[in-house]
Scaffold this motif. Structure first.
Motif, PDB file in Angstrom:
ATOM      1  N   SER A 149     -15.006   5.904  -6.356  1.00 51.42           N
ATOM      2  CA  SER A 149     -15.271   4.635  -5.671  1.00 51.42           C
ATOM      3  C   SER A 149     -15.320   3.479  -6.665  1.00 51.42           C
ATOM      4  CB  SER A 149     -16.600   4.703  -4.923  1.00 51.42           C
ATOM      5  OG  SER A 149     -17.682   4.762  -5.844  1.00 51.42           O
ATOM      6  N   ARG A 150     -15.235   2.274  -6.150  1.00 52.86           N
ATOM      7  CA  ARG A 150     -15.369   1.083  -6.985  1.00 52.86           C
ATOM      8  C   ARG A 150     -16.732   1.044  -7.679  1.00 52.86           C
ATOM      9  NH1 ARG A 150     -12.357  -0.429  -2.590  1.00 52.86           N
ATOM     10  NH2 ARG A 150     -10.618  -1.910  -2.864  1.00 52.86           N
ATOM     11  N   ALA A 151     -17.767   1.442  -6.948  1.00 54.64           N
ATOM     12  CA  ALA A 151     -19.114   1.397  -7.516  1.00 54.64           C
ATOM     13  C   ALA A 151     -19.235   2.318  -8.723  1.00 54.64           C
ATOM     14  CB  ALA A 151     -20.139   1.780  -6.449  1.00 54.64           C
ATOM     15  N   VAL A 152     -18.675   3.504  -8.613  1.00 51.39           N
ATOM     16  CA  VAL A 152     -18.746   4.443  -9.740  1.00 51.39           C
ATOM     17  C   VAL A 152     -17.905   3.933 -10.909  1.00 51.39           C
ATOM     18  CG1 VAL A 152     -18.237   6.804 -10.490  1.00 51.39           C
ATOM     19  CG2 VAL A 152     -19.234   6.400  -8.227  1.00 51.39           C
ATOM     20  N   LEU A 153     -16.754   3.347 -10.617  1.00 51.16           N
ATOM     21  CA  LEU A 153     -15.939   2.744 -11.681  1.00 51.16           C
ATOM     22  C   LEU A 153     -16.734   1.676 -12.422  1.00 51.16           C
ATOM     23  CD1 LEU A 153     -12.436   2.249  -9.995  1.00 51.16           C
ATOM     24  CD2 LEU A 153     -12.914   3.664 -11.996  1.00 51.16           C
ATOM     25  N   ALA A 154     -17.378   0.803 -11.662  1.00 51.39           N
ATOM     26  CA  ALA A 154     -18.152  -0.270 -12.280  1.00 51.39           C
ATOM     27  C   ALA A 154     -19.280   0.293 -13.132  1.00 51.39           C
ATOM     28  CB  ALA A 154     -18.711  -1.192 -11.193  1.00 51.39           C
ATOM     29  N   ARG A 197     -20.815   2.476   3.302  1.00 52.18           N
ATOM     30  CA  ARG A 197     -20.241   3.750   2.837  1.00 52.18           C
ATOM     31  C   ARG A 197     -19.128   3.447   1.823  1.00 52.18           C
ATOM     32  NH1 ARG A 197     -18.547   6.714   8.203  1.00 52.18           N
ATOM     33  NH2 ARG A 197     -18.153   8.460   6.772  1.00 52.18           N
ATOM     34  N   PRO A 198     -19.077   4.184   0.708  1.00 55.46           N
ATOM     35  CA  PRO A 198     -18.084   3.894  -0.335  1.00 55.46           C
ATOM     36  C   PRO A 198     -16.665   4.262   0.097  1.00 55.46           C
ATOM     37  CG  PRO A 198     -19.243   5.924  -0.866  1.00 55.46           C
ATOM     38  CD  PRO A 198     -19.946   5.335   0.341  1.00 55.46           C
ATOM     39  N   VAL A 199     -15.720   3.444  -0.299  1.00 56.33           N
ATOM     40  CA  VAL A 199     -14.308   3.733  -0.077  1.00 56.33           C
ATOM     41  C   VAL A 199     -13.754   4.364  -1.356  1.00 56.33           C
ATOM     42  CG1 VAL A 199     -12.025   2.785   0.392  1.00 56.33           C
ATOM     43  CG2 VAL A 199     -14.048   1.825   1.529  1.00 56.33           C
ATOM     44  N   TYR A 200     -13.256   5.578  -1.221  1.00 59.83           N
ATOM     45  CA  TYR A 200     -12.740   6.283  -2.393  1.00 59.83           C
ATOM     46  C   TYR A 200     -11.307   5.843  -2.711  1.00 59.83           C
ATOM     47  CZ  TYR A 200     -16.756   9.393  -2.387  1.00 59.83           C
ATOM     48  OH  TYR A 200     -18.027   9.903  -2.448  1.00 59.83           O
ATOM     49  N   LEU A 201     -10.994   5.900  -3.987  1.00 63.07           N
ATOM     50  CA  LEU A 201      -9.669   5.523  -4.482  1.00 63.07           C
ATOM     51  C   LEU A 201      -8.964   6.741  -5.064  1.00 63.07           C
ATOM     52  CD1 LEU A 201     -10.899   2.339  -6.383  1.00 63.07           C
ATOM     53  CD2 LEU A 201      -9.788   2.383  -4.125  1.00 63.07           C
ATOM     54  N   GLY A 202      -7.678   6.847  -4.798  1.00 66.52           N
ATOM     55  CA  GLY A 202      -6.887   7.959  -5.306  1.00 66.52           C
ATOM     56  C   GLY A 202      -5.670   7.462  -6.069  1.00 66.52           C
ATOM     57  N   PHE A 203      -5.169   8.308  -6.940  1.00 65.61           N
ATOM     58  CA  PHE A 203      -4.037   8.002  -7.817  1.00 65.61           C
ATOM     59  C   PHE A 203      -2.733   8.353  -7.113  1.00 65.61           C
ATOM     60  CE2 PHE A 203      -1.510   9.653 -11.599  1.00 65.61           C
ATOM     61  CZ  PHE A 203      -1.120   8.399 -12.020  1.00 65.61           C
ATOM     62  N   VAL A 204      -1.704   7.526  -7.279  1.00 67.84           N
ATOM     63  CA  VAL A 204      -0.388   7.781  -6.667  1.00 67.84           C
ATOM     64  C   VAL A 204       0.640   7.925  -7.786  1.00 67.84           C
ATOM     65  CG1 VAL A 204       1.342   6.986  -5.008  1.00 67.84           C
ATOM     66  CG2 VAL A 204      -1.066   6.359  -4.699  1.00 67.84           C
ATOM     67  N   PRO A 205       0.827   9.126  -8.308  1.00 63.05           N
ATOM     68  CA  PRO A 205       1.709   9.309  -9.462  1.00 63.05           C
ATOM     69  C   PRO A 205       3.170   8.972  -9.196  1.00 63.05           C
ATOM     70  CG  PRO A 205       0.987  11.433  -8.599  1.00 63.05           C
ATOM     71  CD  PRO A 205       0.176  10.393  -7.914  1.00 63.05           C
ATOM     72  N   GLU A 206       3.601   9.078  -7.926  1.00 62.01           N
ATOM     73  CA  GLU A 206       5.003   8.811  -7.603  1.00 62.01           C
ATOM     74  C   GLU A 206       5.279   7.327  -7.385  1.00 62.01           C
ATOM     75  OE1 GLU A 206       7.346  11.264  -7.516  1.00 62.01           O
ATOM     76  OE2 GLU A 206       5.785  12.641  -8.179  1.00 62.01           O
ATOM     77  N   SER A 207       4.294   6.483  -7.687  1.00 62.40           N
ATOM     78  CA  SER A 207       4.488   5.045  -7.482  1.00 62.40           C
ATOM     79  C   SER A 207       5.347   4.408  -8.558  1.00 62.40           C
ATOM     80  CB  SER A 207       3.135   4.332  -7.415  1.00 62.40           C
ATOM     81  OG  SER A 207       2.420   4.503  -8.631  1.00 62.40           O
ATOM     82  N   ARG A 208       5.359   4.994  -9.750  1.00 64.02           N
ATOM     83  CA  ARG A 208       6.145   4.464 -10.856  1.00 64.02           C
ATOM     84  C   ARG A 208       6.722   5.619 -11.666  1.00 64.02           C
ATOM     85  NH1 ARG A 208       4.901   0.774  -8.152  1.00 64.02           N
ATOM     86  NH2 ARG A 208       4.352  -1.361  -8.758  1.00 64.02           N
ATOM     87  N   PHE A 209       7.847   5.334 -12.327  1.00 68.26           N
ATOM     88  CA  PHE A 209       8.529   6.344 -13.143  1.00 68.26           C
ATOM     89  C   PHE A 209       8.995   5.712 -14.450  1.00 68.26           C
ATOM     90  CE2 PHE A 209       9.118   7.262  -8.675  1.00 68.26           C
ATOM     91  CZ  PHE A 209       8.841   8.611  -8.567  1.00 68.26           C
ATOM     92  N   ILE A 248     -13.401   7.715   3.103  1.00 66.87           N
ATOM     93  CA  ILE A 248     -14.702   7.042   3.044  1.00 66.87           C
ATOM     94  C   ILE A 248     -15.789   8.084   2.821  1.00 66.87           C
ATOM     95  CG2 ILE A 248     -16.360   5.625   4.330  1.00 66.87           C
ATOM     96  CD1 ILE A 248     -14.008   4.437   5.851  1.00 66.87           C
ATOM     97  N   GLY A 249     -16.684   7.790   1.877  1.00 68.96           N
ATOM     98  CA  GLY A 249     -17.757   8.718   1.546  1.00 68.96           C
ATOM     99  C   GLY A 249     -18.994   8.485   2.395  1.00 68.96           C
ATOM    100  N   GLU A 250     -20.047   9.227   2.058  1.00 63.10           N
ATOM    101  CA  GLU A 250     -21.307   9.124   2.781  1.00 63.10           C
ATOM    102  C   GLU A 250     -22.182   8.036   2.158  1.00 63.10           C
ATOM    103  OE1 GLU A 250     -21.983  10.744   5.516  1.00 63.10           O
ATOM    104  OE2 GLU A 250     -20.056  11.815   5.430  1.00 63.10           O
ATOM    105  N   SER A 251     -23.005   7.436   2.971  1.00 55.45           N
ATOM    106  CA  SER A 251     -23.960   6.457   2.472  1.00 55.45           C
ATOM    107  C   SER A 251     -25.026   7.144   1.628  1.00 55.45           C
ATOM    108  CB  SER A 251     -24.653   5.741   3.644  1.00 55.45           C
ATOM    109  OG  SER A 251     -23.716   5.037   4.413  1.00 55.45           O
ATOM    110  N   THR A 252     -25.635   6.396   0.746  1.00 55.50           N
ATOM    111  CA  THR A 252     -26.722   6.927  -0.061  1.00 55.50           C
ATOM    112  C   THR A 252     -27.972   7.047   0.807  1.00 55.50           C
ATOM    113  OG1 THR A 252     -27.515   4.757  -0.769  1.00 55.50           O
ATOM    114  CG2 THR A 252     -25.776   5.783  -2.085  1.00 55.50           C
ATOM    115  N   THR A 253     -29.004   7.670   0.275  1.00 54.58           N
ATOM    116  CA  THR A 253     -30.255   7.821   1.017  1.00 54.58           C
ATOM    117  C   THR A 253     -30.898   6.479   1.324  1.00 54.58           C
ATOM    118  OG1 THR A 253     -31.414   8.106  -1.082  1.00 54.58           O
ATOM    119  CG2 THR A 253     -30.728  10.099   0.078  1.00 54.58           C
ATOM    120  N   GLN A 254     -30.529   5.441   0.548  1.00 61.39           N
ATOM    121  CA  GLN A 254     -31.045   4.099   0.789  1.00 61.39           C
ATOM    122  C   GLN A 254     -30.234   3.357   1.853  1.00 61.39           C
ATOM    123  OE1 GLN A 254     -30.485   5.170  -2.465  1.00 61.39           O
ATOM    124  NE2 GLN A 254     -32.646   5.734  -2.724  1.00 61.39           N
TER     125      GLN A 254
END
Length: 397
Positions: A30-35, A73-85, A63-69
């Motif tokens: 997620s963006r939050a974990v990246l930050a 809900r976090p939006v997860y990001l994934g890598f797209v290896p076939e996007s560039r060569f 989309i992930g689960e909310s924290t206990t607080q």
């Protein structure tokens, strides 16, 4: 991992590859974990993430689960290896490999051709074959970030000027200018072993090494050196030309010119193996190598595997010279690993076991000595990786 802080444009330019690498390694994230990992505000990270999303290099992966607080809900990001060569070309004295490689280091298309010509004609022929190869892949041009070319010889990576390449009979040639307009640009040219070590550090045997040396043994012998995850070229880009290592107790041959193979090349390369076998052939009338009208290094290794006395003598001699060279490299650089590749490395355990035993007696420094896991593909994959590094889509560290 740390991002460089500065102006917005500077962050985008210098740190895009760092964020992309984290997403690649931690997919999904997620963006939050990246930050958090980068000690930056979410807004700064989001600027770069949104740019990567717009370019199609990453995707939203659920989309992930909310924290206990509670909270969003976090939006997860994934890598797209076939996007560039990138197109990677590994030019050898006898064969050339061209591969289209994606952002994950996967070869999606590959073609192998004989290096038919010498001089500038060899590069022109390879470029025309590579252009046809790219056309036949049907990959949109905008998805191909450029071309990396590894060549055997001394290379100025800034200008693309190749010099002193005896395997191609090239004294001096501006490769970058020669192939411009024929192959996808920008074009990056470097020594073939430098390209190969990048391949092995990116996704091969040296993937987890901080300091690594790759030694390729084929038509000639060369080394690629990575220090602190950075390619080391030396003052003029000539670092790693270990084919010129002196291997004799009392060197007596005339001065070696750059268009000649060096002393280590002469006794331990593929050609050196063949020459030694031919020179000793008359002394071993029972050798199975008499059955061959044209001895090759592959035949010498096959004969050694079957217990042929002549072939085993040649292999023992070659192993001794190579072990001495590796010992010198290890005590000078203290790397995490020495990776052995090239055509002669196809002998595998027959050669590697001998080298390891001799080095262990010679060197006071413990160092892993392993075969290249990418095999013949290391150079082309590393050449493509160089395009990604220069385009800031990849970081080795």
């Amino acid at each position: 991992m740390e991002l460089k802080k500065g102006t917005l444009s500077g962050i985008r330019r210098l740190n895009r590859s760092t964020i992309l690498q984290l997403i690649r390694e931690n997919d999904p994230i997620s963006r939050a974990v990246l930050a958090e990992k980068l000690s930056l505000s979410r807004s700064v990270v989001s600027i770069i993430v949104d740019e990567l999303l717009a370019d199609g290099i990453i995707r939203e992966a659920g989309i992930g689960e909310s924290t206990t607080q509670g909270g969003r809900r976090p939006v997860y990001l994934g890598f797209v290896p076939e996007s560039r060569f990138a197109l990677g070309i590994d030019v050898g004295g006898t064969k050339t490999i061209m591969s289209l490689v994606n952002l994950a280091g996967d070869i999606v298309r590959k073609k192998k051709i004989r290096t038919l010509h010498r001089g500038s004609a060899s590069i022109e022929y390879i470029a025309s074959e590579a252009a046809e190869f790219i056309r036949n892949t049907n990959i949109p041009a905008e998805k191909i970030l450029g071309t990396g070319i590894g060549v055997p010889g001394f290379v100025n990576p800034d200008t693309g000027l190749l010099s002193n390449a005896p395997g191609l009979e090239i004294d001096e040639l501006d490769i970058k200018s020669l192939v411009a307009g024929t192959l996808p640009g920008p074009i990056f040219v470097d020594n073939d072993v430098n390209m190969a070590v990048i391949g092995e550090v990116w996704c091969g045997t040296a993937k987890h090494a901080t300091n690594a040396v790759m030694i390729t043994i084929g038509t000639g012998i060369g080394a690629g050196i990575v220090v602190s995850k950075q390619l080391y070229r030396g003052r003029r880009g000539y670092a790693g030309e270990i084919g010129y290592f002196q291997t004799y107790d009392n060197p007596s041959r005339p001065e070696v010119g750059f268009l000649e193979y060096g002393p280590l090349d002469a006794v331990a390369s593929g050609g050196g193996i063949v020459n030694m076998a031919r020179e000793l052939l008359e002394d071993y009338p029972l050798s199975i190598l008499h059955e061959s009208s044209c001895i090759t290094s592959e035949q010498v290794f096959a004969a050694a595997e079957s217990g042929d006395v002549l072939a085993l003598r040649v292999i023992d001699s070659v192993s001794g010279h190579l072990a001495a060279a590796l010992n010198n490299v290890i005590v000078l650089l203290d790397p995490d690993v020495v990776v052995i590749g090239g055509g002669v490395a196809g002998a595998k355990d027959l050669l590697l076991d001998r080298i390891r035993r001799i080095v262990s007696r010679m060197s006071p420094i413990d160092c892993s000595i392993d075969l290249a896991s990418l095999g013949e593909d290391a150079g082309a994959v590393g050449a493509a990786g160089t395009v990604f590094i220069q385009s800031e889509y990849l970081k080795l560290s």
